[in-house]
Design an enzyme around this catalytic site. Structure first.
Site, PDB file in Angstrom:
ATOM      1  N   LYS B 116       0.748  -1.190  -0.109  1.00 19.57           N
ATOM      2  CA  LYS B 116      -0.080  -0.306  -0.095  1.00 19.57           C
ATOM      3  C   LYS B 116       0.719   1.176  -0.026  1.00 19.57           C
ATOM      4  O   LYS B 116       0.536   2.223  -0.692  1.00 19.57           O
ATOM      5  CB  LYS B 116      -0.931  -0.035   1.184  1.00 19.57           C
ATOM      6  CG  LYS B 116      -1.846  -1.223   1.459  1.00 19.57           C
ATOM      7  CD  LYS B 116      -3.041  -1.250   0.451  1.00 19.57           C
ATOM      8  CE  LYS B 116      -3.475  -2.475   0.052  1.00 19.57           C
ATOM      9  NZ  LYS B 116      -3.864  -3.239   1.157  1.00 19.57           N
ATOM     10  N   GLU B 275      -9.309   1.668  -6.748  1.00 18.39           N
ATOM     11  CA  GLU B 275     -10.240   2.038  -5.697  1.00 18.39           C
ATOM     12  C   GLU B 275     -10.170   3.529  -5.386  1.00 18.39           C
ATOM     13  O   GLU B 275      -9.086   3.889  -4.830  1.00 18.39           O
ATOM     14  CB  GLU B 275     -10.341   1.019  -4.702  1.00 18.39           C
ATOM     15  CG  GLU B 275     -10.844  -0.364  -5.190  1.00 18.39           C
ATOM     16  CD  GLU B 275     -10.883  -1.246  -3.814  1.00 18.39           C
ATOM     17  OE1 GLU B 275     -11.571  -2.246  -3.961  1.00 18.39           O
ATOM     18  OE2 GLU B 275     -10.176  -1.147  -2.737  1.00 18.39           O
ATOM     19  N   GLU B 288      -6.359   2.208  -3.248  1.00 22.25           N
ATOM     20  CA  GLU B 288      -5.476   1.197  -3.765  1.00 22.25           C
ATOM     21  C   GLU B 288      -6.064   0.497  -5.044  1.00 22.25           C
ATOM     22  O   GLU B 288      -6.989   0.893  -5.718  1.00 22.25           O
ATOM     23  CB  GLU B 288      -5.686  -0.119  -2.832  1.00 22.25           C
ATOM     24  CG  GLU B 288      -7.033  -0.731  -2.671  1.00 22.25           C
ATOM     25  CD  GLU B 288      -7.113  -1.829  -1.712  1.00 22.25           C
ATOM     26  OE1 GLU B 288      -6.536  -1.837  -0.694  1.00 22.25           O
ATOM     27  OE2 GLU B 288      -7.872  -3.014  -2.014  1.00 22.25           O
ATOM     28  N   ARG B 292      -6.463  -7.521 -10.292  1.00 23.66           N
ATOM     29  CA  ARG B 292      -7.142  -9.052 -10.620  1.00 23.66           C
ATOM     30  C   ARG B 292      -8.659  -8.795 -10.904  1.00 23.66           C
ATOM     31  O   ARG B 292      -9.113  -7.496 -10.885  1.00 23.66           O
ATOM     32  CB  ARG B 292      -6.959  -9.564  -9.396  1.00 23.66           C
ATOM     33  CG  ARG B 292      -7.620  -8.843  -8.139  1.00 23.66           C
ATOM     34  CD  ARG B 292      -7.890  -9.912  -7.010  1.00 23.66           C
ATOM     35  NE  ARG B 292      -8.133  -8.945  -5.841  1.00 23.66           N
ATOM     36  CZ  ARG B 292      -9.275  -8.400  -5.529  1.00 23.66           C
ATOM     37  NH1 ARG B 292     -10.299  -8.785  -6.399  1.00 23.66           N
ATOM     38  NH2 ARG B 292      -9.497  -7.774  -4.292  1.00 23.66           N
ATOM     39  N   VAL B 295     -14.482  -9.352  -7.195  1.00 26.57           N
ATOM     40  CA  VAL B 295     -15.729  -9.866  -7.039  1.00 26.57           C
ATOM     41  C   VAL B 295     -16.938  -9.191  -8.045  1.00 26.57           C
ATOM     42  O   VAL B 295     -17.977 -10.132  -8.249  1.00 26.57           O
ATOM     43  CB  VAL B 295     -15.871 -10.101  -5.441  1.00 26.57           C
ATOM     44  CG1 VAL B 295     -17.411 -10.733  -5.020  1.00 26.57           C
ATOM     45  CG2 VAL B 295     -15.000 -10.574  -4.662  1.00 26.57           C
TER      46      VAL B 295
END
Lengths: 70, 445
Positions: B116, B275, B288, B292, B295
């Site tokens: 981070k 995000e 962040e 990938r 969800v």
């Protein structure tokens, strides 16, 4: 006999108390782990630990005895 | 063209990836732990390989066993899904070394966004606004207190290596930091093998808005608008939607441009999500980047009419994004609810056997389910049973469809969050689009 029971099914991640130890209301006694989440179980009243019924790594169901109370 | 893909995951996401592979004519290999021997994802795949005991460290995080399974079955690529090994750069590198295509970005991009602290630095360098906070790891409670004074309370203590909200602590006073610092450090170390913490400004009641980016290996990149994921419990998302009720076209352009600037700086390839938090004043700050598939990717798929997994595979295969993807426009509103095996009131996990599982079939409804009636939801993994996605021409249409779909579910044997989901979807603030990350705490307790 008084005791503190498990509030969910899961694995005992950490036992924070030992026999003879006095615990105040609200203190965490055991940390359970289930589904990637750690959930502390705390004492609902103050008292002395008589016996710890589980060891770290044990699987428990909801309602199982974790700590026996005096 | 990739011929055979091993899916290093389980549950609904493994099934969803297998479905796209089948449509593309690609053969699939599932992997499974002892607990998942009879799982649906194992049955869906062309082949399946046992990779170890139920504990994640011995199965779904067991790199050696997964590499062995890939070789034994002749898979030429691995799709990591989300969670597990999806953001593990060592795993991505290992795939590379062994001549297996990792379906995801380059290992360097994963490393850069995985820390981070490093991610903040890169975002800043790319001109992306970042949340005021520490540039360096915070070593002690006293150091954290000093920094909190410089930033101003409230502050958030976060794990550098973490995700999913594990180890996050909100502190309002010096005393809060002193009481929680050591515990947070320990917990984070036990989870991630790295106890590094950092500190940032905490905003009360912001929205969580994220931008979907897609980039190919030919230097082309596109963003597919935002998803609003403000409805969370314990810093984990419960309800997501796209578009956000408050993001104007101008704000979308600005946030999209920021996300693209970061992707460009990283020479990012594949699908990824940047995000942000959005404050009440419509200021946005980088949180962040998830390197990938997310969800909640289906809401973007439903809004744009695309298949993000297909594009992951095509990009991994070296294909160029075509004009249909580069110029795709949103046409609908979509909402996703995560169905969790948990007590809807106490929000505690509720593992057990689903003695009944009836799911509805209706127009505008998409289901991504990892389990069926008779399956055991074990305590070893995430509590998510699956995802419920509805779409409509307006937000209200999608919302009404979701309320109807939720009412038609019947699950017995375990507790689920279905009542909570219904309460959220019917809450007047949700109806008006007044959502923020404190929504559940404020309106659902």
């Amino acid at each position: 006999m008084k005791g503190i029971t498990s509030n969910m099914a899961g694995t005992v991640f950490k036992v924070l108390v030992q026999p003879g130890q006095s615990v105040a209301e609200g203190d965490d006694v055991v940390i359970l782990e289930s589904m990637k989440m750690e959930v502390p179980v705390s004492a609902e009243e103050s008292g002395t630990v008589k016996r710890v019924a589980v060891t770290e790594g044990d699987f428990v169901n909801e309602g199982d005895l974790l700590v026996e109370w005096e | 063209m990739l011929q055979k893909i091993l899916i290093a995951n389980r549950g609904e996401i493994a099934r969803r990836i297998i479905r796209t592979c089948k449509r593309m004519g690609i053969r699939t290999v599932a992997v499974y732990s002892e607990a998942d021997e009879t799982a649906l994802h194992v049955q869906d795949a062309d082949e399946a390989v046992a990779i170890g005991p139920s504990q994640v460290q011995k199965s779904y995080l067991n790199v050696d066993a997964i590499m062995e399974a890939a070789k034994a079955t002749g898979a030429d690529a691995i799709h990591p899904g989300y969670g597990f090994l999806s953001e593990n750069s060592d795993f991505a590198r290992r795939c590379e070394e062994e001549g297996i295509t990792f379906i995801g970005p380059r290992p360097e991009a994963i490393t850069q966004m995985g820390s981070k602290i490093a991610a903040r630095g890169i975002a800043k360098a790319a001109g992306v606004p970042i949340v005021p906070g520490t540039e360096e790891a915070v070593a002690s409670a006293e150091e954290a207190v000093q920094m909190a004074h410089a930033i101003g309370y409230p502050v958030l203590l976060k794990a550098s290596a973490g995700g999913g909200g594990i180890g996050m602590v909100v502190a309002n006073t010096d005393e809060d930091i002193r009481q929680t610092f050591e515990n947070a450090q320990k917990r984070v170390a036990s989870y991630f093998g790295d106890g590094t913490l950092y500190l940032e400004k905490y905003f009360l009641h912001p929205r969580h808005i994220e931008i979907q980016v897609v980039a190919d290996t030919h230097g082309q990149a596109v963003h597919l608008g935002e998803r609003e994921c403000s409805i969370q419990r314990r810093h984990q998302k419960v309800v997501e939607e796209s578009p956000s009720p408050v993001v104007s076209p101008e704000l979308r352009d600005k946030m999209g441009a920021a996300a693209m600037a970061l992707a460009k700086r990283l020479k990012y390839t594949g699908v990824g999500t940047v995000e942000f938090i959005l404050t009440g004043e419509h200021e946005f700050y980088f949180l962040e980047m998830n390197t990938r598939l997310q969800v909640e990717h289906p809401v973007t798929e439903e809004v744009f009419g695309i298949d993000l997994v297909e594009w992951q595979i095509r990009i991994a295969n070296g294909e160029k994004m075509d004009s249909t993807l580069l110029s795709v426009t949103p046409s609908r509103h979509a909402i996703e609810c995560r169905l969790y095996a948990e007590d809807p009131v106490r929000m505690l996990p509720s593992p057990g056997t689903m003695t009944r599982f009836d799911a509805p079939v209706m127009k505008g409804l998409r289901l991504e389910m990892g389990f069926r009636e008779g399956d055991k939801i074990t305590p070893f993994y995430d509590p998510m049973i699956g995802k419920i996605i509805t779409a409509g021409s307006t937000r209200e249409e999608a919302r009404k469809r979701m309320v109807e779909a939720l009412s038609m579910f019947s699950v017995e044997g375990i507790k689920t969050n279905l009542p909570l989901l219904t309460n959220i979807l019917e809450n007047e603030h949700f109806v008006r689009g007044e959502t923020h990350t404190g929504f559940i705490d404020e309106y659902m307790k």
